[in-house]
Design a protein around this motif. Sequence first.
Motif, PDB file in Angstrom:
ATOM      1  N   ALA A 108      36.085  31.022 -70.787  1.00 21.18           N
ATOM      2  CA  ALA A 108      36.549  31.725 -69.589  1.00 21.18           C
ATOM      3  C   ALA A 108      35.860  31.190 -68.345  1.00 21.18           C
ATOM      4  CB  ALA A 108      36.301  33.225 -69.731  1.00 21.18           C
ATOM      5  N   ALA A 109      34.544  30.927 -68.436  1.00 20.53           N
ATOM      6  CA  ALA A 109      33.823  30.359 -67.300  1.00 20.53           C
ATOM      7  C   ALA A 109      34.328  28.962 -66.970  1.00 20.53           C
ATOM      8  CB  ALA A 109      32.324  30.325 -67.605  1.00 20.53           C
ATOM      9  N   GLN A 110      34.681  28.195 -67.996  1.00 17.20           N
ATOM     10  CA  GLN A 110      35.221  26.852 -67.769  1.00 17.20           C
ATOM     11  C   GLN A 110      36.542  26.925 -67.008  1.00 17.20           C
ATOM     12  OE1 GLN A 110      33.916  23.902 -68.846  1.00 17.20           O
ATOM     13  NE2 GLN A 110      35.609  22.547 -68.307  1.00 17.20           N
ATOM     14  N   ARG A 122      43.532  36.701 -76.808  1.00 18.28           N
ATOM     15  CA  ARG A 122      42.685  36.515 -77.974  1.00 18.28           C
ATOM     16  C   ARG A 122      41.416  37.360 -77.878  1.00 18.28           C
ATOM     17  NH1 ARG A 122      40.293  30.800 -78.494  1.00 18.28           N
ATOM     18  NH2 ARG A 122      38.387  31.796 -77.724  1.00 18.28           N
ATOM     19  N   LEU A 123      40.803  37.402 -76.709  1.00 17.13           N
ATOM     20  CA  LEU A 123      39.598  38.202 -76.527  1.00 17.13           C
ATOM     21  C   LEU A 123      39.893  39.684 -76.701  1.00 17.13           C
ATOM     22  CD1 LEU A 123      37.982  36.387 -73.458  1.00 17.13           C
ATOM     23  CD2 LEU A 123      37.292  36.240 -75.847  1.00 17.13           C
ATOM     24  N   LYS A 151      40.494  35.534 -62.646  1.00 19.76           N
ATOM     25  CA  LYS A 151      39.508  36.562 -62.304  1.00 19.76           C
ATOM     26  C   LYS A 151      39.452  37.638 -63.385  1.00 19.76           C
ATOM     27  CE  LYS A 151      38.384  38.079 -58.419  1.00 19.76           C
ATOM     28  NZ  LYS A 151      38.266  38.787 -57.133  1.00 19.76           N
ATOM     29  N   GLN A 152      40.600  38.088 -63.828  1.00 17.12           N
ATOM     30  CA  GLN A 152      40.623  39.131 -64.846  1.00 17.12           C
ATOM     31  C   GLN A 152      40.153  38.605 -66.199  1.00 17.12           C
ATOM     32  OE1 GLN A 152      41.176  42.368 -64.203  1.00 17.12           O
ATOM     33  NE2 GLN A 152      41.317  41.731 -62.064  1.00 17.12           N
ATOM     34  N   LEU A 153      40.458  37.349 -66.491  1.00 18.62           N
ATOM     35  CA  LEU A 153      39.995  36.749 -67.745  1.00 18.62           C
ATOM     36  C   LEU A 153      38.474  36.739 -67.801  1.00 18.62           C
ATOM     37  CD1 LEU A 153      40.151  35.024 -70.334  1.00 18.62           C
ATOM     38  CD2 LEU A 153      40.406  33.019 -68.846  1.00 18.62           C
ATOM     39  N   TYR A 154      37.829  36.306 -66.729  1.00 14.20           N
ATOM     40  CA  TYR A 154      36.365  36.248 -66.719  1.00 14.20           C
ATOM     41  C   TYR A 154      35.766  37.655 -66.797  1.00 14.20           C
ATOM     42  CZ  TYR A 154      31.678  34.649 -65.563  1.00 14.20           C
ATOM     43  OH  TYR A 154      30.337  34.381 -65.603  1.00 14.20           O
ATOM     44  N   ALA A 155      36.424  38.621 -66.154  1.00 11.59           N
ATOM     45  CA  ALA A 155      35.934  40.003 -66.226  1.00 11.59           C
ATOM     46  C   ALA A 155      36.020  40.538 -67.653  1.00 11.59           C
ATOM     47  CB  ALA A 155      36.730  40.887 -65.275  1.00 11.59           C
ATOM     48  N   ILE A 156      37.111  40.254 -68.339  1.00 10.20           N
ATOM     49  CA  ILE A 156      37.265  40.713 -69.725  1.00 10.20           C
ATOM     50  C   ILE A 156      36.211  40.073 -70.619  1.00 10.20           C
ATOM     51  CG2 ILE A 156      38.796  40.631 -71.734  1.00 10.20           C
ATOM     52  CD1 ILE A 156      41.159  40.826 -69.779  1.00 10.20           C
ATOM     53  N   ALA A 157      36.019  38.758 -70.467  1.00  8.52           N
ATOM     54  CA  ALA A 157      35.049  38.055 -71.298  1.00  8.52           C
ATOM     55  C   ALA A 157      33.632  38.569 -71.062  1.00  8.52           C
ATOM     56  CB  ALA A 157      35.121  36.552 -71.031  1.00  8.52           C
ATOM     57  N   VAL A 172      38.339  53.087 -72.641  1.00  6.96           N
ATOM     58  CA  VAL A 172      38.669  52.742 -71.252  1.00  6.96           C
ATOM     59  C   VAL A 172      38.615  51.238 -71.045  1.00  6.96           C
ATOM     60  CG1 VAL A 172      37.877  52.945 -68.865  1.00  6.96           C
ATOM     61  CG2 VAL A 172      37.969  54.980 -70.322  1.00  6.96           C
ATOM     62  N   HIS A 173      37.594  50.599 -71.625  1.00  6.96           N
ATOM     63  CA  HIS A 173      37.485  49.145 -71.480  1.00  6.96           C
ATOM     64  C   HIS A 173      38.687  48.438 -72.101  1.00  6.96           C
ATOM     65  CE1 HIS A 173      35.924  45.089 -71.456  1.00  6.96           C
ATOM     66  NE2 HIS A 173      36.020  45.038 -72.776  1.00  6.96           N
ATOM     67  N   LEU A 174      39.058  48.851 -73.297  1.00 11.01           N
ATOM     68  CA  LEU A 174      40.208  48.240 -73.955  1.00 11.01           C
ATOM     69  C   LEU A 174      41.486  48.468 -73.161  1.00 11.01           C
ATOM     70  CD1 LEU A 174      39.487  49.151 -77.692  1.00 11.01           C
ATOM     71  CD2 LEU A 174      39.309  46.901 -76.633  1.00 11.01           C
ATOM     72  N   SER A 175      41.661  49.660 -72.625  1.00  7.16           N
ATOM     73  CA  SER A 175      42.877  49.967 -71.874  1.00  7.16           C
ATOM     74  C   SER A 175      42.953  49.158 -70.581  1.00  7.16           C
ATOM     75  CB  SER A 175      42.937  51.463 -71.565  1.00  7.16           C
ATOM     76  OG  SER A 175      43.001  52.221 -72.752  1.00  7.16           O
TER      77      SER A 175
END
Length: 641
Positions: free
Chosen positions: A441-443, A339-340, A410-416, A366-369
């Motif tokens: 994501a932090a939760q 979703r993010l 870990k990757q979820l929090y980095a993306i958020a 680059v961020h999106l990729s």
Amino acid sequence: MIRSQVFSGAARLLKYNRSTLLIRGKSSRATTSSLNPQQQDAAASGSEKPGGIEEAAEQQQQLPAREPLVKNFFIGAVDKELLAYPEVIPREDMSQLQNALLALKNYFSESKETEPEQTSGDNLKQLGLYGLNVPIDYDGRGYGWSASLMASEPDSTATSVGLGLHAHRVVVDLLREVGSQQQQQRYLPDLGTGQLIATEAIYEYTPPEDDYFSTHATFAPESNSWLLNGEKAFVVCAPGARQLFLVLAQTQQPNVPGSLGRGTTIFLVDSQQAGVRLGEQHATIGCRETQMRRVHFDNVQLGEEHVVGLPHDGNRLSEKLVRASRLRSSLVGLSLAKRLLNELTQYSVDTTQCGVQIKDLEMTRVHLSRAMCSVYAMESMLYLTAGLLDEFQGQDVTLESAITKYYTLKQLYAIASQNLGVVGPKSLHSGQSTELGLRDAAQLYTQGESIDTLSMFIALTGLQHAGQAMNSGVRKSRNPLFHPGHIFGKFLQTASIENPKTKMQLSEHVHPSLEAAAQCIEQSVARLQMAVELMFTRHGNAVVERQSEMQRLAEISTTIYAMWASTARASRSYCIGLPLADHELLTATAICSQGRDVVQTLCTEILGGNFVNNDNNLVRLSNQLTKSKGYFAVHPLTFNF
């Protein structure tokens, strides 16, 4: 968040006698037995264990279990057959499942603007979301791991709703696997319809210093019952609904004094039983639509029918519990990451700054990729792990499930976090999608198991598996004067961390376009094996104390599994001609290229040792930091005269 002793497997492993690390044998599990896991447990305990008609048929179709995939990475071995991404749902069943999911997808896409109470009320019962993994014999859908995860994707898009259903399904998974026939007949029909909603009551707000839990259960022989006392925290509650709490409590074995007789027992506690009381509601950082509360147990009387498995056997059964919890929580994290990514992609397409669309900026691209690669790896790992459980009987996926959750969160929090930098100051407004996404994501990142503890569990589990295979060679390397031939052979070897030699030939099992990606996996597995052997040789049994190096091992094994799952998935997609499969090849290649560099860097740091890789400096610095109880440097403009 409380670090439960049952879930913190790494903490328990650290308490083991260090001498067992190099001599512990492989865990015994029947790979060709005709008994399913429930029947094996029943044979061991002498009690009848269930198995519905649909479950028995499913077990008969399963193949014998193979050697564990990720555990063998630690000894430099790979199962090339598992590069074939599992196809465990027949074509006809897949069509029916996809058609059934259309209504769910439409419902949750249309209900994004509705109140959470409306979304999580009776409508969920009418949609049949509580019975996805309940066996057909008990009026459920009877979905296996892959199908139930796929069917859970629509409700996982609403993170708060997904958390409640995730807790419910985890309890159903445990009852389905190890619950007695009486427990299944009593609870599963109501759990499948949503008349009874299950949830986990495991974590505690204030952890004890020496015990597993502050929640205790005492057995009363005169009444042949248990008395449960204590409280649990961060329990997901359904407002106004009858609930079934799965409670882990500390118990004491009879006639075994002290810590030797200490154990844990899993109980099923109905919210309507006398002595069960809901406490304060937690105001959490994210997922605020989910009601999390304390639950108090005051002399709750429980009979033998409320005990899951055997008394004092909760630690063993919790391994099955955490496996289900890790996989299902990974799905919630995956849905939020998708979703993010979709929201940020749409924002970059619709937004123009200084006459340039944001999507055309190289930093944004680059961020999106990178986010795309992370989400692709999450999804590939999740369904590969679920496919292994569905395809092979009693398959060991202890590490795979832990790694999937570790990587996903870990990757979820980095993306958020990175999304805030792309959106800019607009993301500071309360209620913005980026702000809500970061909170959720932090939760998920902090709820339940600690990420640091999970990384220790991954490394220690892999080291224990490698200890048996490397025992002989490590002993010779640590005693060079008694084994000169072995040491001379080591000197003649040409392989190194910088230039590993492999003969795995993984490229023969994937599409030729992925030959470079397969080579990256081979080199990474070889580097991991060399790093593990080096750590054993250098530290011996004291390797369990090298937590910085073990954290690197966890990162290495996680990266390799992400590379493996992504390559296997992309190869299948291209071979069967799925839409945009050529871009999946590109995605897998990017994941493997970056993963190879990450693995090489981490293995080089392990090779250099703590005096070269800066670990020693950081440890010494922490001594003064704790001595000063905080920041110790004087002001930079201070005079000393």
